[in-house]
Design a protein around this motif. Structure first.
Motif, PDB file in Angstrom:
ATOM      1  N   UNK A 119       0.869  -1.192   0.000  1.00 41.25           N
ATOM      2  CA  UNK A 119       0.000   0.000   0.000  1.00 41.25           C
ATOM      3  C   UNK A 119       0.900   1.234   0.000  1.00 41.25           C
ATOM      4  N   UNK A 120       0.941   1.937  -1.173  1.00 38.50           N
ATOM      5  CA  UNK A 120       1.798   3.101  -1.335  1.00 38.50           C
ATOM      6  C   UNK A 120       0.986   4.367  -1.084  1.00 38.50           C
ATOM      7  N   UNK A 121       1.623   5.341  -0.403  1.00 32.01           N
ATOM      8  CA  UNK A 121       0.974   6.620  -0.079  1.00 32.01           C
ATOM      9  C   UNK A 121       1.925   7.766  -0.375  1.00 32.01           C
ATOM     10  N   UNK A 122       1.334   8.909  -0.794  1.00 30.31           N
ATOM     11  CA  UNK A 122       2.077  10.182  -0.865  1.00 30.31           C
ATOM     12  C   UNK A 122       1.303  11.166   0.005  1.00 30.31           C
ATOM     13  N   UNK A 123       1.920  11.555   1.151  1.00 31.87           N
ATOM     14  CA  UNK A 123       1.286  12.459   2.109  1.00 31.87           C
ATOM     15  C   UNK A 123       1.936  13.828   1.964  1.00 31.87           C
ATOM     16  N   UNK A 124       1.118  14.861   1.670  1.00 29.65           N
ATOM     17  CA  UNK A 124       1.610  16.230   1.507  1.00 29.65           C
ATOM     18  C   UNK A 124       2.019  16.808   2.861  1.00 29.65           C
ATOM     19  N   UNK A 125       2.806  17.912   2.865  1.00 31.54           N
ATOM     20  CA  UNK A 125       3.213  18.522   4.145  1.00 31.54           C
ATOM     21  C   UNK A 125       2.039  18.929   5.017  1.00 31.54           C
ATOM     22  N   UNK A 126       0.895  19.266   4.414  1.00 29.11           N
ATOM     23  CA  UNK A 126      -0.265  19.671   5.218  1.00 29.11           C
ATOM     24  C   UNK A 126      -1.082  18.490   5.705  1.00 29.11           C
ATOM     25  N   UNK A 127      -0.637  17.257   5.445  1.00 32.55           N
ATOM     26  CA  UNK A 127      -1.328  16.070   5.919  1.00 32.55           C
ATOM     27  C   UNK A 127      -2.324  15.492   4.934  1.00 32.55           C
ATOM     28  N   UNK A 128      -2.571  16.181   3.806  1.00 34.46           N
ATOM     29  CA  UNK A 128      -3.513  15.638   2.824  1.00 34.46           C
ATOM     30  C   UNK A 128      -2.861  14.490   2.044  1.00 34.46           C
ATOM     31  N   UNK A 129      -3.710  13.644   1.477  1.00 38.80           N
ATOM     32  CA  UNK A 129      -3.227  12.481   0.726  1.00 38.80           C
ATOM     33  C   UNK A 129      -3.188  12.855  -0.752  1.00 38.80           C
ATOM     34  N   UNK A 130      -1.996  12.867  -1.317  1.00 39.85           N
ATOM     35  CA  UNK A 130      -1.854  13.169  -2.746  1.00 39.85           C
ATOM     36  C   UNK A 130      -2.149  11.943  -3.597  1.00 39.85           C
ATOM     37  N   UNK A 131      -1.677  10.783  -3.139  1.00 42.97           N
ATOM     38  CA  UNK A 131      -1.864   9.555  -3.914  1.00 42.97           C
ATOM     39  C   UNK A 131      -1.929   8.381  -2.953  1.00 42.97           C
ATOM     40  N   UNK A 132      -2.750   7.425  -3.270  1.00 43.49           N
ATOM     41  CA  UNK A 132      -2.783   6.148  -2.553  1.00 43.49           C
ATOM     42  C   UNK A 132      -3.028   5.046  -3.574  1.00 43.49           C
ATOM     43  N   UNK A 133      -2.272   3.956  -3.431  1.00 44.01           N
ATOM     44  CA  UNK A 133      -2.394   2.867  -4.398  1.00 44.01           C
ATOM     45  C   UNK A 133      -3.651   2.033  -4.108  1.00 44.01           C
ATOM     46  N   UNK A 134      -4.136   1.321  -5.116  1.00 42.07           N
ATOM     47  CA  UNK A 134      -5.352   0.521  -4.909  1.00 42.07           C
ATOM     48  C   UNK A 134      -5.196  -0.566  -3.841  1.00 42.07           C
ATOM     49  N   UNK A 135      -3.946  -0.918  -3.496  1.00 37.64           N
ATOM     50  CA  UNK A 135      -3.747  -1.983  -2.505  1.00 37.64           C
ATOM     51  C   UNK A 135      -4.309  -1.626  -1.144  1.00 37.64           C
ATOM     52  N   UNK A 136      -4.624  -0.322  -0.939  1.00 43.30           N
ATOM     53  CA  UNK A 136      -5.144   0.073   0.371  1.00 43.30           C
ATOM     54  C   UNK A 136      -6.467  -0.624   0.665  1.00 43.30           C
TER      55      UNK A 136
END
Length: 823
Positions: free
Chosen positions: A611-628
């Protein structure tokens, strides 16, 4: 002295019973009867009040005027009455006091002003004289009084005082200085009065200003003093009828003022000058204003004559009364004076003169101005210029229109600039439109949009064809975009270096190629000329775009119906447009490559098992892989829409450790890892291995965290099983050690029991059955046998032998051990 203190001498009356004056024994015996009647008649007809009072204040005699003012028809009606009987108490007290004063002092009371209330209740003022009345022996026997009505005089006196007060206030509050010269007995005419304004203007006191001219004359400016003194002496001596002079003074504080002095003479009946009344006015501001006005007038004339605008004034017949140099020159005149008296028909073509005259008449008749009327003006050299003309009515002091005032500004250059500016604005709008369309270019059919934008440029620049060439990094022609007007039949087009060698060579060198006709090309461009003519290009312009000495592209315009001259400004605009097109192409290709790269990256990220994630500095989620969804039970959309969901699914026992993990500051190259539990949507607890790494842009700015979450639940379960087996092995090893120890102990203990049991048997056999000690030996043998059984059991445990199970009777066991237990 009180009323009782006055000696009560009864006078011998010299009045008749009628109250008129009569002879008594005290009166001189010689009196002619005719004179007596004449005197009585005179007294009765005098307007003054005449009366005689005795010492008690009673009227002894009075004339008719005195009786009538008291409301009596004849004097005899007043005789015997006192003033308290005829006047108000407060006035009667005053009159009686005056009577007593005269009788006591023996001195007359002369011209005393006092009020008298007549029979109608009207208060009037009288001037009263009272003298003591004496008998023949000189004794004071009463008062003789005479009162003159001064009511009108008092009114006039009050009016005069009021008038004098008004005059004084007026003079004292004048802004201008007022002064009076009065003739003296010696014939001199010194200043005898000055008002406060005089002191303020000249800066001297009234004492200094009066009776001597020395202080005043010393203040006069030295250059003006002789002239001023001569004018004053001529006026005072009668050599001049007027005194009207302007001069300067220097005050004691150093300030300098301009003064305007005027005076009028006053003569007596013998025509002698007895008084001079003068006014002196501070005209410093007016003088400065006049000087400023003169300067302003000169400056205004100089300004008008040197203005580039044409300025003129005309009379109602249209003849020039004034004009400036610019107006004269545009008509070919050497000076403005040459236009004076001429009409507009003398200086302009008839058709323009009629137009100008119609405007003049409209302004004169309507009284309304014309502002910035744009109209053509033919100059003396025959050129036509455009002027913005303003005409306003010229009025005299009474408001009558006596002509027009006009000003015309040459706006030819402005109109040309405005046209160029409008063209520039149209070009900027076109450029903005192209920019707007290229901001979000379509992912497909971008070539078609390029051709459409080229069509916009072609329509704006009014050309028949526009071509955009794009070159590769090795300066080889890679792409051609071409637009042709709808009314032009496009011939076959092949823009290659072989067909246009001269043009491509110039473009490679970064030079602009342009001609208004193919014949303008040099002889070395013969091949190009032939192909241009074959393509129908009568006028051509090509602008190259180079970078680092390499040709990146070019944009060209051509006209097939007319010859056209290509300006440098057009070259600049075309250069800008070409750069926009090439930049848009490069950006579109870069965007397309980026989209392809992103597509491949997303495809790779979407297919990862973790499960891949990209978390922005403000805590928002930029990207999450379908494996979540497989790991957490939540969809990617739910994770992105609710970033806090990642925190909420953490197991409560691990949240404190997870919070500490999140609070770590990003450090380049720092990789953080933590293992924790999550609670899936279905309530199942899963283990995650979380690895975080900070992400940075090319400029070094922090973009957020890259997070990789791996499901390690099975690993955690395997580790738990392995730990359990390890514990069992350890237990087995412990039991084996205990068994070995037990076997050794049992062997040694069995040897001891063998000795003990053997000796117990020997002891039992040596004792008779009736001896008590034999029971003790039995017990020893019983305990030895049980110990042997216990050793046998330990040996069996250590050797892991199978146990033989049997039923035990606890009563028997307790009975066998009862004696031992009791002991």
């Amino acid at each position: 002295m009180s009323k009782e203190e006055v000696p009560q001498h009864r006078p011998q009356s010299n009045m008749s019973e009628t109250g008129h004056f009569t002879e008594t024994s005290d009166v001189p015996p010689v009196m002619v009867s005719g004179e007596h009647d004449l005197l009585r008649t005179l007294i009765d007809h005098l307007p003054d009040l005449i009366y005689i009072k005795d010492r008690d204040g009673r009227f002894i005699a009075c004339n008719l005027a005195n009786a009538q003012i008291k409301g009596y028809a004849s004097p005899q009606e007043l005789v015997g009455k006192s003033t308290f009987d005829t006047d108000p108490p407060e006035l009667a007290e005053r009159y009686r006091a005056h009577d007593l004063q005269v009788m006591r002092s023996g001195q007359p009371l002369l011209n005393h002003e006092e009020p008298v209330v007549d029979a109608r209740g009207v208060t009037r003022w009288f001037s009263t004289t009272k003298v003591p009345w004496r008998d023949a022996r000189g004794n004071i026997v009463g008062v003789i009084g005479i009162s003159r009505d001064i009511t009108e005089w008092k009114r006039m006196e009050a009016a005069l005082r009021e008038s004098e007060e008004h005059f004084r206030l007026l003079v004292e509050n004048l802004v201008d200085a007022a002064w009076i010269r009065t003739r003296q007995p010696d014939g001199s005419l010194p200043v005898t009065y000055v008002n406060p304004a005089y002191e303020r203007i000249f800066g001297i006191s009234a004492h200094e200003a009066c009776w001597s001219d020395d202080t005043w004359s010393s203040l006069i400016h030295p250059d003006d003093r002789p002239r001023v003194l001569e004018a004053l002496h001529a006026f005072l001596e009668g050599r001049s009828p007027l005194y009207n002079v302007e001069y300067r003074i220097r005050r004691r504080d150093g300030s300098e003022l301009w003064i305007w002095a005027r005076a009028v003479p006053l003569h007596d009946v013998q025509s002698r000058l007895v008084r001079v009344v003068g006014i002196t006015q501070d005209i410093t501001e007016r003088k400065h204003a006049v000087e400023a006005l003169a300067t302003e007038r000169n400056l205004l004339r100089a300004l008008i004559d040197h203005m580039p605008d044409a300025v003129f004034i005309k009379d109602p017949e249209g003849r020039y009364l004034l004009n400036n140099l610019a107006s004269a020159r545009l008509h070919g005149l050497a000076s403005p004076d040459e236009a004076i008296g001429k009409s507009t028909f003398d200086l302009n073509p008839p058709e323009l003169a009629e137009r100008y005259r119609a405007d003049d008449l409209w302004v004169i008749q309507s009284g309304q101005p014309i502002f910035d009327r744009e109209e053509p003006i033919m100059y003396a050299d025959g050129s036509v210029h455009w002027h913005a003309t303003t005409k306003v009515p010229w009025r005299d002091a009474q408001g009558n229109i006596v002509g027009i005032i006009g000003i015309g500004r040459d706006i030819t250059l402005w109109k040309e600039t405005l046209a160029a500016r409008e063209e520039q604005l149209h070009f900027e709008h076109l450029l903005a439109d192209i920019f707007a369309r290229f901001v979000a270019p379509p992912q497909h059919d971008f070539d078609q949009q390029i051709c459409q934008m080229l069509g916009f440029v072609g329509d704006h620049m009014q050309v028949d064809c526009i071509t955009l060439l794009e070159f590769s990094s090795d300066s080889q022609l890679s792409m051609v975009y071409r637009w042709t007007a709808t009314d032009v039949a496009p011939p076959p087009f092949n823009p290659s270096p072989e067909r246009y060698p001269y043009t491509f060579e110039r473009l490679q060198r970064g030079e602009v190629v342009r001609f208004s006709h193919p014949d303008q090309l040099p002889d070395e461009a013969a091949i190009d000329r032939e192909n241009f003519c074959a393509a129908g290009d009568r006028s051509f312009l090509a602008v190259p775009f180079c970078s680092g000495g390499k040709l990146l592209g070019s944009i060209s315009l051509s006209c097939s119906h007319s010859e056209r001259t290509w300006s440098d400004e057009l070259v600049q605009r075309l250069t800008l447009l070409g750069q926009v097109f090439l930049t848009a192409l490069a950006r579109w290709r870069a965007d397309r490559a980026l989209r392809e790269s992103e597509r491949r990256f997303r495809l790779m990220a979407d297919l990862t098992y973790d499960w891949e994630l990209w978390v922005a500095p403000d805590g928002s989620i930029v990207y999450t892989s379908p494996s979540c969804q497989r790991i957490t039970g939540y969809t990617p959309a739910e994770i992105i829409q609710d970033p806090d969901l990642v925190n909420r699914i953490i197991h409560p026992e691990d949240r404190e450790r997870f919070a500490a993990h999140l609070e770590r500051a990003p450090v380049p190259g720092d990789v953080q890892s933590v293992e924790l539990r999550i609670i899936r949507r279905d309530g199942e607890v899963r283990w995650l291995g979380r690895v975080c790494q900070p992400i940075y842009a090319e400029d070094g700015s922090w973009l957020g965290w890259r997070v990789s979450n791996r499901d390690i639940t099975e690993r955690k379960r395997a580790e738990a099983a392995q730990e359990e087996l390890q514990a069992q092995l350890l237990q087995a090893q412990k039991m084996e050690a205990i068994g070995r120890l037990t076997a050794g102990i049992a062997h040694d203990f069995n040897n001891l029991l063998t000795v003990m049991n053997g000796f117990a048997e020997l002891l039992k056999t040596s004792l008779s059955p009736d001896q008590p000690s034999r029971a003790y030996a039995d017990r020893i043998l019983s305990a030895g046998r049980r110990a042997a059984e216990l050793v046998s059991k330990l040996t069996a445990f250590s050797r892991r032998q199978a146990m033989q199970m049997r039923v035990l009777n606890l009563n028997d066991i307790l009975a066998n051990n009862e004696a031992m237990l009791r002991q």
